[in-house]
Design an enzyme around this catalytic site. Sequence first.
Site, short mmCIF file in Angstrom:
data_model
loop_
_atom_site.label_atom_id
_atom_site.label_comp_id
_atom_site.label_asym_id
_atom_site.label_seq_id
_atom_site.Cartn_x
_atom_site.Cartn_y
_atom_site.Cartn_z
N ASP A 159 -2.24 6.86 8.49
CA ASP A 159 -2.90 5.61 8.13
C ASP A 159 -1.91 4.49 7.82
OD1 ASP A 159 -5.42 4.23 7.64
OD2 ASP A 159 -4.82 4.20 5.54
N HIS A 240 -10.24 0.23 3.16
CA HIS A 240 -10.31 -1.15 3.65
C HIS A 240 -9.06 -1.58 4.40
CE1 HIS A 240 -13.96 -1.79 1.27
NE2 HIS A 240 -13.36 -1.16 0.28
N ARG A 241 -8.09 -0.66 4.53
CA ARG A 241 -6.86 -1.04 5.21
C ARG A 241 -7.13 -1.45 6.66
NH1 ARG A 241 -3.47 3.02 3.98
NH2 ARG A 241 -2.16 1.86 2.55
N ALA A 242 -8.04 -0.75 7.32
CA ALA A 242 -8.34 -1.06 8.72
C ALA A 242 -8.86 -2.49 8.87
CB ALA A 242 -9.34 -0.06 9.27
N ILE A 245 -5.84 -4.90 8.57
CA ILE A 245 -4.92 -4.82 9.70
C ILE A 245 -5.58 -5.35 10.97
CG2 ILE A 245 -3.63 -3.22 11.18
CD1 ILE A 245 -3.16 -1.48 8.74
#
Length: 610
Positions: A159, A240-242, A245
């Site tokens: 991830d 929420h990283r996706a 990014i």
Amino acid sequence: MTKIIYPFTAIVGQENLKTALLLNLINPKIGGVLISGQKGTVKSTAVRAVAKLTDKQVITLPLSVTEDRLTGSIDLEATMKTGKSVFLPGILSQADGQILYIDEVNLLQDHITDLVLCAHSAKENRIEREGISYSTSSNFILIGTMNPEEGQLRQHFLDQFGLCVVTEAENNLEQRVAITKARITYEENPKKFTASYTKEESELKEKILQATKILTQICIREEERFYIVNKCLEANVQGHRADLILEETAKAMAAWNGRLKVTEEDIDRAAVFVLRHRCQKKEKEETETGQQKQEQNKDETLEEEQNISSNKGESKESLSFEKSTQGYGGERTFSAGNSFKVTEFGHQTSRQIQKGFGKRTNAKSAGKMGRYIYSVQQNLTGDLALDATIRAAAPYQQSRPKNNLAISIKKADIREKVRQRKYANLLVFVVDASGSMGASQRMTETKGAILSLLKDAYVKRDKICLIAFRDHDAQILLPPTRSIERGARLLETMAVGGRTPLNAGISRGIQVIQSELKKNPSILPYMIMITDGKGNVSIDKKTKPKQELMEISEKLRNFAYINTMVLDIERKGAMSFGIAKEMAGRMGARYEKIETLKSTAIINAIERVR
């Protein structure tokens, strides 16, 4: 002599790979790229070539790197001269503002992976050891390459890569010829070949520079942000990283195309890179037609009747038993299905000091064999860590009498090496051999999966044990042994028939492991249960089968020394209850379906992007 790097613009094909690398140069906030693919698909060449298009350097992290070299340590010469601890920066400090490149990233040692993860997340490299308290900036673009055939990455590390690209060999005849021709020309005269691409390289550098300037002027509108979040929800991503990014990647995509506004096309294109390694397949009912569906429902109904009758008295239990064997021809034998390469499984790491050999689990070594990972302050094994010992003594050299020695070392300075190597596991297979396994040739498929696991056990030098449960009890078909051939032969002749005493099978597996632990307390036991979870026989006749199963599962969870995996063979349909998945949750086990056990399923999952 400096090696002449192959030009980026000379790379034939692999457009997705080139695009992902360029997007990271335009917008470093994306967070890097993971390049997964077969060997010989220009992965490393592309990484080294793209650095020539910018002022960034490629800092290579070797797989053999030590913790001291990675994070930094004492500068021995300066420390001995000044009498004070002087810090010598490591690779993480050198990578600040640059590209940190890890070739074969999936083979990186776990403790090194943890340090890279920490620095990449915090954008800081902090050291607190050996009298050093030091912090440096460590903000880098993380690029990793890997061949999935050699193992997978931990999900948390996966991830950390902003984008993911899967490379494959070109199938187009003309492109393959062009690749071969270009490579041969380069090797014959690298300088001349590179010079012929000077114009293309300069134009690409200028385009990257312009895109970087445009990027600062791009703003995401509210409707575009909703579109981004919806894409992530559809992919069933975690966290929420996706979302963050994907927004940064879409902005870089718009800038690369010379636009100040982000379009849905930019977001869709960016999502291919951002969601590949993050999307999780949602469980959906598989559609079946005609006779296949009717046959499955019939088989599942028989299994459910067994479960229901087991909770309503002995008379209905007898009726259910008769139904379970009728239509399966009583006791039957099935051949094994096709084997396949399985995903990585087993104990990930072990904190215990191990003895023996193997190729599955990283653990601390009892002797002087294995890779030196770090040092400790002790004098027990005689495995001297000279580097750490000298660093510990260095700050005191000005105050100690030398007696014509280059360096004065006292007992308190002694450091010894802690080594790590791979060890085997004890794999205990607990297999459902009841009558319901004859439905829809499930035993054929199950035997194929077990055979695949046995082949993997042979490669990793594991010991195996085979336990089958049917009728009213569980039987040890093969006591713990390293003879994989015996296990394969027994698997071929293993018959099915009768009821499903799952609880007895798990209990027998625990007994075998506890017995083996008495003989060798350092073994790494791993129990693999192949079942649909629909047990219908209790050990204690006063307790319902499912209630007893969940109690046993919770008890097994408390045995920290036993790692477990549940291989669910339940068919999806009207009579699907998910008991095996619930059981896995209760015991803290790894949960898999047969189809997801295949290593190729991981690659296919990456390619399934909606």
